[in-house]
Design a protein around this motif. Structure first.
Motif, PDB file in Angstrom:
ATOM      1  N   MET A 152       0.833  -1.209   0.000  1.00 37.38           N
ATOM      2  CA  MET A 152       0.000   0.000   0.000  1.00 37.38           C
ATOM      3  C   MET A 152       0.865   1.254   0.000  1.00 37.38           C
ATOM      4  SD  MET A 152      -2.883  -1.279   2.747  1.00 37.38           S
ATOM      5  CE  MET A 152      -3.646   0.330   2.852  1.00 37.38           C
ATOM      6  N   SER A 153       1.989   1.200   0.717  1.00 38.86           N
ATOM      7  CA  SER A 153       2.894   2.351   0.754  1.00 38.86           C
ATOM      8  C   SER A 153       3.470   2.620  -0.629  1.00 38.86           C
ATOM      9  CB  SER A 153       4.031   2.091   1.753  1.00 38.86           C
ATOM     10  OG  SER A 153       3.531   1.895   3.054  1.00 38.86           O
ATOM     11  N   PHE A 154       3.840   1.567  -1.345  1.00 41.74           N
ATOM     12  CA  PHE A 154       4.362   1.743  -2.695  1.00 41.74           C
ATOM     13  C   PHE A 154       3.307   2.355  -3.619  1.00 41.74           C
ATOM     14  CE2 PHE A 154       7.715  -1.850  -2.304  1.00 41.74           C
ATOM     15  CZ  PHE A 154       8.541  -0.979  -1.610  1.00 41.74           C
ATOM     16  N   LEU A 155       2.062   1.893  -3.499  1.00 46.73           N
ATOM     17  CA  LEU A 155       0.991   2.435  -4.336  1.00 46.73           C
ATOM     18  C   LEU A 155       0.723   3.909  -4.028  1.00 46.73           C
ATOM     19  CD1 LEU A 155      -1.567  -0.529  -4.264  1.00 46.73           C
ATOM     20  CD2 LEU A 155      -0.112   0.167  -6.171  1.00 46.73           C
ATOM     21  N   MET A 156       0.897   4.279  -2.762  1.00 47.23           N
ATOM     22  CA  MET A 156       0.637   5.660  -2.364  1.00 47.23           C
ATOM     23  C   MET A 156       1.804   6.585  -2.657  1.00 47.23           C
ATOM     24  SD  MET A 156      -2.449   5.799  -1.027  1.00 47.23           S
ATOM     25  CE  MET A 156      -2.428   7.251   0.003  1.00 47.23           C
ATOM     26  N   LEU A 157       3.046   6.085  -2.531  1.00 44.54           N
ATOM     27  CA  LEU A 157       4.215   6.963  -2.520  1.00 44.54           C
ATOM     28  C   LEU A 157       5.131   6.823  -3.726  1.00 44.54           C
ATOM     29  CD1 LEU A 157       5.159   6.428   1.239  1.00 44.54           C
ATOM     30  CD2 LEU A 157       3.860   8.323   0.270  1.00 44.54           C
ATOM     31  N   SER A 158       4.849   5.902  -4.618  1.00 45.81           N
ATOM     32  CA  SER A 158       5.692   5.719  -5.796  1.00 45.81           C
ATOM     33  C   SER A 158       5.827   7.031  -6.567  1.00 45.81           C
ATOM     34  CB  SER A 158       5.094   4.644  -6.707  1.00 45.81           C
ATOM     35  OG  SER A 158       5.807   4.576  -7.926  1.00 45.81           O
ATOM     36  N   GLN A 159       7.053   7.320  -6.998  1.00 48.89           N
ATOM     37  CA  GLN A 159       7.297   8.580  -7.691  1.00 48.89           C
ATOM     38  C   GLN A 159       6.637   8.623  -9.062  1.00 48.89           C
ATOM     39  OE1 GLN A 159      11.428   9.582  -8.203  1.00 48.89           O
ATOM     40  NE2 GLN A 159      11.018  11.760  -8.514  1.00 48.89           N
ATOM     41  N   SER A 160       6.521   7.479  -9.705  1.00 49.56           N
ATOM     42  CA  SER A 160       5.964   7.451 -11.056  1.00 49.56           C
ATOM     43  C   SER A 160       4.437   7.390 -11.067  1.00 49.56           C
ATOM     44  CB  SER A 160       6.535   6.259 -11.833  1.00 49.56           C
ATOM     45  OG  SER A 160       6.241   5.038 -11.159  1.00 49.56           O
ATOM     46  N   GLU A 161       3.871   6.503 -10.226  1.00 49.84           N
ATOM     47  CA  GLU A 161       2.425   6.294 -10.279  1.00 49.84           C
ATOM     48  C   GLU A 161       1.739   6.421  -8.920  1.00 49.84           C
ATOM     49  OE1 GLU A 161       1.810   2.518 -12.042  1.00 49.84           O
ATOM     50  OE2 GLU A 161       2.684   3.051 -13.967  1.00 49.84           O
ATOM     51  N   GLY A 162       2.459   6.858  -7.896  1.00 52.52           N
ATOM     52  CA  GLY A 162       1.872   6.970  -6.564  1.00 52.52           C
ATOM     53  C   GLY A 162       0.771   8.003  -6.494  1.00 52.52           C
ATOM     54  N   VAL A 163      -0.251   7.712  -5.691  1.00 49.67           N
ATOM     55  CA  VAL A 163      -1.408   8.599  -5.580  1.00 49.67           C
ATOM     56  C   VAL A 163      -1.006   9.983  -5.075  1.00 49.67           C
ATOM     57  CG1 VAL A 163      -3.626   8.933  -4.421  1.00 49.67           C
ATOM     58  CG2 VAL A 163      -2.950   6.650  -5.191  1.00 49.67           C
ATOM     59  N   ILE A 164      -0.138  10.011  -4.051  1.00 47.60           N
ATOM     60  CA  ILE A 164       0.251  11.297  -3.471  1.00 47.60           C
ATOM     61  C   ILE A 164       0.999  12.154  -4.476  1.00 47.60           C
ATOM     62  CG2 ILE A 164       1.699  12.377  -1.694  1.00 47.60           C
ATOM     63  CD1 ILE A 164       0.959  10.126   0.165  1.00 47.60           C
ATOM     64  N   ASN A 165       1.931  11.553  -5.218  1.00 53.03           N
ATOM     65  CA  ASN A 165       2.666  12.330  -6.220  1.00 53.03           C
ATOM     66  C   ASN A 165       1.768  12.783  -7.361  1.00 53.03           C
ATOM     67  OD1 ASN A 165       5.461  12.692  -5.486  1.00 53.03           O
ATOM     68  ND2 ASN A 165       5.672  10.476  -5.579  1.00 53.03           N
ATOM     69  N   GLN A 166       0.774  11.973  -7.717  1.00 50.61           N
ATOM     70  CA  GLN A 166      -0.174  12.387  -8.745  1.00 50.61           C
ATOM     71  C   GLN A 166      -0.974  13.604  -8.281  1.00 50.61           C
ATOM     72  OE1 GLN A 166      -0.369  11.216 -11.825  1.00 50.61           O
ATOM     73  NE2 GLN A 166       1.230   9.694 -11.433  1.00 50.61           N
ATOM     74  N   LEU A 167      -1.342  13.616  -7.003  1.00 50.85           N
ATOM     75  CA  LEU A 167      -2.064  14.771  -6.462  1.00 50.85           C
ATOM     76  C   LEU A 167      -1.172  16.005  -6.415  1.00 50.85           C
ATOM     77  CD1 LEU A 167      -4.043  13.102  -3.531  1.00 50.85           C
ATOM     78  CD2 LEU A 167      -4.976  13.967  -5.676  1.00 50.85           C
TER      79      LEU A 167
END
Length: 307
Positions: A134-149
């Motif tokens: 879940m951390s990878f999905l949230m924080l990934s630089q390429s596709e992470g939710v937080i970086n997308q926001l």
């Protein structure tokens, strides 16, 4: 005659409490098989252990492995990382279950209180594999939710997972999210045992909710807090292998290597059994020493302590 009477009395007590002893037996058997018998394995920390020669015939080398550990340039880096991660957890994680317990205790709607308890307990039952995924999905630089926001709002992407500056913080936040709810169990049980007459007396004296928490609830559960703090200090050298190992990558290895991952690397992957056992024994010695010191300090301050 006195000895015979004593034996007869003990026999009667054993017969009376037979089912209680049978109830305790599986727990005692667990500790005997998995905790006490394996303690003989620490002998290989003082040997050049060979699986082919066994305990009895392996060469004794004394404190050679401990000298190697303390002279290893990696030791100070690993010690720093282990202590830093645990101190962050001790400072930021340990008080949160207490605060959450106090807040939950103030909820008057029982259905709402039970719902909140279930929600905050749930992450405890998730494995670290799921948490890290879940951390990878949230924080990934390429596709992470937080970086997308961040991109949507006009900010640059942040490299959370491969930046050493964020590693200790991420571990602490993961531990808080996963375990803070479960940590309230003992504190809520202790709060439930507080005499309600103390709250009524405090109300008569004009104390509001906050003052009742500070002057009634917290003093009543102080012994539980002290005991859990002492036990937590005893585990200050244990970070948790699974969480760190799953979060580790080459970019953050300088701040991610701890004693648990180091033992895995040199003990399992490189088959240095004696050396890795010496590292584990060093961790245990530090933990025991800290528990004894913390317990002594607690008693000096007038608390009950662990023993």
């Amino acid at each position: 005659m006195r000895l015979k009477f004593k034996l007869l009395n003990e026999g009667k007590l054993l017969k009376r409490d037979l089912f209680l002893y049978l109830l305790v037996f599986p727990g005692l058997l667990y500790f005997l098989v998995f905790k006490y018998i394996p303690m003989w394995g620490v002998l290989i920390a003082f040997q050049e252990y060979s699986p082919y020669l066994g305990f009895l015939h392996s060469e004794w080398v004394g404190f050679e492995h401990f000298q190697r550990l303390f002279s290893n340039p990696e030791f100070y880096r690993i010690f720093r990382n282990t202590m830093a991660i645990n101190l962050l957890s001790l400072v930021f994680f340990f008080p949160l279950p207490i605060i959450l317990s106090l807040m939950m205790n103030e909820l008057r709607l029982q259905w709402f209180k039970k719902t909140i308890q279930s929600i905050v307990y749930l992450p405890h039952f998730l494995s670290w594999v799921v948490i890290v995924g879940m951390s990878f999905l949230m924080l990934s630089q390429s596709e992470g939710v937080i970086n997308q926001l961040l991109v949507v709002f006009g900010y640059e992407k942040i490299d959370f997972l491969t930046n050493p500056d964020y590693f200790w913080i991420l571990l602490t936040l993961q531990s808080i999210w996963k375990e803070v709810g479960w940590g309230t169990v003992l504190f809520l049980a202790a709060i439930a045992g507080v005499d309600t007459q103390q709250y009524e007396a405090a109300k008569l004296d004009g104390a509001g909710r906050l003052k009742q928490m500070w002057h009634v609830t917290l003093p009543a559960i102080r012994n539980v807090i002290i005991i859990l703090l002492i036990l937590r200090i005893g585990h200050i050298m244990d970070v948790g292998f699974e969480q760190v190992y799953l979060m580790m990558n080459g970019a953050v290895s300088e701040v991610a290597e701890v004693f648990d991952t180091y033992v895995y690397r040199v003990g399992i992957l490189q088959a240095q059994f004696s050396y890795s056992t010496a590292v584990g024994l060093f961790k245990s010695f530090i933990g025991v020493a800290l528990v004894i010191f913390a317990n002594w300090l607690a008693k000096k301050m007038g608390e009950d302590g662990v023993y």
